[in-house]
Design an enzyme around this catalytic site. Structure first.
Site, short mmCIF file in Angstrom:
data_model
loop_
_atom_site.label_atom_id
_atom_site.label_comp_id
_atom_site.label_asym_id
_atom_site.label_seq_id
_atom_site.Cartn_x
_atom_site.Cartn_y
_atom_site.Cartn_z
N ASP A 61 -8.86 -3.60 3.60
CA ASP A 61 -7.60 -4.32 3.53
C ASP A 61 -7.34 -5.14 4.79
O ASP A 61 -6.95 -6.31 4.73
CB ASP A 61 -6.47 -3.31 3.32
CG ASP A 61 -5.09 -3.92 3.29
OD1 ASP A 61 -4.76 -4.59 2.30
OD2 ASP A 61 -4.34 -3.72 4.27
N ASP A 97 -5.79 0.39 -4.27
CA ASP A 97 -4.33 0.37 -4.41
C ASP A 97 -3.86 -0.99 -4.93
O ASP A 97 -2.91 -1.09 -5.69
CB ASP A 97 -3.65 0.72 -3.10
CG ASP A 97 -4.23 0.00 -1.89
OD1 ASP A 97 -5.20 -0.76 -2.05
OD2 ASP A 97 -3.72 0.21 -0.77
N HIS A 151 -6.79 -9.20 5.21
CA HIS A 151 -5.57 -9.76 5.79
C HIS A 151 -5.87 -10.73 6.93
O HIS A 151 -5.19 -11.74 7.10
CB HIS A 151 -4.66 -8.64 6.31
CG HIS A 151 -3.82 -7.99 5.26
ND1 HIS A 151 -3.04 -8.71 4.37
CD2 HIS A 151 -3.62 -6.67 4.95
CE1 HIS A 151 -2.40 -7.87 3.57
NE2 HIS A 151 -2.74 -6.63 3.90
N SER A 169 0.80 -1.22 0.00
CA SER A 169 0.00 0.00 0.00
C SER A 169 0.83 1.27 0.00
O SER A 169 0.28 2.35 -0.26
CB SER A 169 -0.94 0.01 1.21
OG SER A 169 -1.87 -1.04 1.13
#
Length: 528
Positions: free
Chosen positions: A340, A381, A344, A114
């Protein structure tokens, strides 16, 4: 016998259930689909009249980790939250007229992080993995490669042009994405000076929290998490005074929040740390707003304390109302950063609800601005190794089971799966039987093919949605660093400004032409 039962069950699921369509009756009529396609065609044809206005305002919505599979799953979830089957639902970003793909690789990495990507879509140059606001000549973690390799962001270009600027995120404000807007660091992990090696401090490198207030000292709106990085070590947090893990971290003894408040006390600057105080503000009386709502990252939207923590939509609403007072317009960076984090952790439900909340914020921004003078871009991203499949039927919960058992281990599986991550579990030597656990739980970790403590990013291209002035320049497949160049071109800031002088010189002539035409029509009417 067990295998025969499996086959019979599989056949029932694939055949018997599918014999009863789970879709609206009107979808059986070809006229419905033809009519929908014709409406879409008319809309597409209308796009021949390109919006070439100068963009007064620029908004970039960045869904961290929001790959195309996440967009699709979030669309279905949004519909299902509204009691629809979900597949036919439109996200706010789906309504944008122009769509492109962006290649996300870093200069030194096929699958990006990122930090390097943020440098690309904010500063206009590709960069190395783990570095922010510096070009590819800077080496990660080597402080002495910083000086001379700094690159500036579109946020600074906009500020230099006299626009108001803002950053809103659901992560800590010194996290990878927002930090590329203002910082120059060879390590995305240098959150405060406590996170930096002694050599780097001695060589003169600054931590990212400090750079937030010093590099571009007059950012008009700053909202997100990250209080602990702004306060001296062992300073108690205002919201969690008895929890040591939330205490300040700074070794230099500086209280960056107090310094900001002192500086802005005569500039109509306001600091808030909770939702109540934020929503009580009158934006007409605020020129500078600092909101820090958590010691580190903000909580997931599903777990948000609605008394103390604002939603992303509420932050965006206030940010735009503060920024739009500037007659020269504004630039606003909005990050749905915890999409994100959910991925994860293998927590698809958390990630997808974060994406739906960002879509609400996009819708709110659309109501507060005009497509006539505001270029809005939505992108990601990078992607994640997240997907869903298994031949699920129309209207199936996006978090539900596939309508079949595995023909290898004869166990059910959820539609959502990860290529790797913490959801990899083996029980008694075989894959865990998901029917024995609550896979609808907010924090359920979807099964993964490869065991990892944290799931990884994906390397495929990400979507770029655009509307407003010059949005048509985002088309086809582009390098990710192309995005800020388009936005700057549209707003006549940064290095592409020659066309702006031409546009302005044409405006009076156009006005005169219409005025002359009106006069001729009036005279003609009188003569008749």
């Amino acid at each position: 016998m067990e295998l025969l039962s499996l086959i019979l069950l599989w056949g029932f699921l694939l055949g018997g259930v599918r014999a009863k369509p789970l879709f609206p009756e009107h979808e059986k009529d070809p006229a419905f689909w033809h009519s929908w396609a014709q409406r879409t065609l008319r809309t597409a044809l209308s796009l021949q009249d390109l919006n070439k206005n100068i963009a007064k305002n620029l908004i970039l919505f960045l869904g961290d980790g929001m790959g195309v599979s996440t967009v699709t799953a979030a669309r279905i979830l949004k519909g299902q939250l509204n009691r629809q089957s979900g597949e036919e639902t439109e996200l706010e970003m789906d309504k944008f007229p122009y769509v492109a793909l962006a290649k996300t690789y870093n200069t030194d990495s096929q699958v990006a992080d990122s930090a390097g990507t943020a440098t690309a879509f904010l500063c206009g140059v590709k960069a190395n993995w783990g570095t922010v606001g510096v070009n590819a000549a800077a080496v990660r973690n080597q402080c002495n490669t910083t000086t001379g390799n700094e690159v500036t962001s579109i946020l600074k270009w906009a500020k230099d042009a006299g626009k108001s600027v803002g950053i809103v995120t659901t992560t800590r404000l010194n996290h990878a994405t927002p930090s590329a807007a203002y910082a120059h660091s060879v390590s995305r992990d240098w959150f405060s000076d406590a996170d930096m090696p002694r050599e780097a401090l001695q060589a003169g490198c600054k931590d990212i929290a400090r750079q937030l207030f010093e590099n571009i000292p007059d950012i008009n709106v700053i909202m997100g998490g990250g209080r602990r990085y702004m306060l001296p070590k062992n300073t108690s947090d205002v919201e969690y005074p008895n929890e040591a893990k939330h205490q300040g971290t700074r070794l230099d003894g500086r209280d960056l929040l107090e310094e900001w408040q002192m500086k802005m006390r005569h500039e109509r600057g306001v600091y808030v740390w909770n939702r109540r105080d934020l929503l009580a503000l009158n934006p007409n009386n605020v020129d500078y707003l600092l909101g820090l709502f958590e010691p580190s990252d903000m909580t997931y939207d599903l777990e948000r304390d609605k008394e103390s923590d604002p939603s992303l939509t509420e932050m965006v609403d206030m940010a735009i109302k503060v920024l739009r007072k500037n007659p020269r317009g504004f630039y606003l960076l909005v990050e749905g950063g915890r999409i994100d984090h959910g991925h994860h952790e293998g927590k698809a439900k958390q990630a997808l609800h974060e994406a739906v909340e960002m879509d609400r914020a996009i819708g709110r921004a659309g109501l507060l601005t005009s497509e006539w003078d505001t270029l809005t871009v939505v992108t990601a991203d990078h992607s994640h190794v997240f997907n869903f499949g298994g031949y699920t039927m129309r209207g199936t919960s996006i978090f539900g089971l596939a309508p079949m058992l595995s023909d290898i281990d004869h166990k059910p599986f959820t539609s959502i799966v990860y290529g790797n991550g913490p959801g990899y579990k083996v029980v008694n030597g075989t894959r865990e039987n998901v029917s024995t656990i609550d896979f609808y739980n907010d924090n359920y970790q979807a099964q993964a093919a490869v065991p990892l403590s944290l799931e990884t990013h994906g390397g495929e291209d990400v979507a770029v949605f655009a509307k407003g002035p010059m949005a048509h320049l985002l088309h086809g497949v582009h390098e990710q660093n192309y995005i800020p160049h388009v936005m700057a071109y549209a707003a006549c800031i940064g290095q592409n400004q020659r066309h702006c002088l031409y546009a302005r010189s044409e405006a009076p002539e156009l006005s005169l032409t219409w005025s002359s035409l009106f006069t001729l029509l009036t005279v003609g009417h009188l003569l008749c």
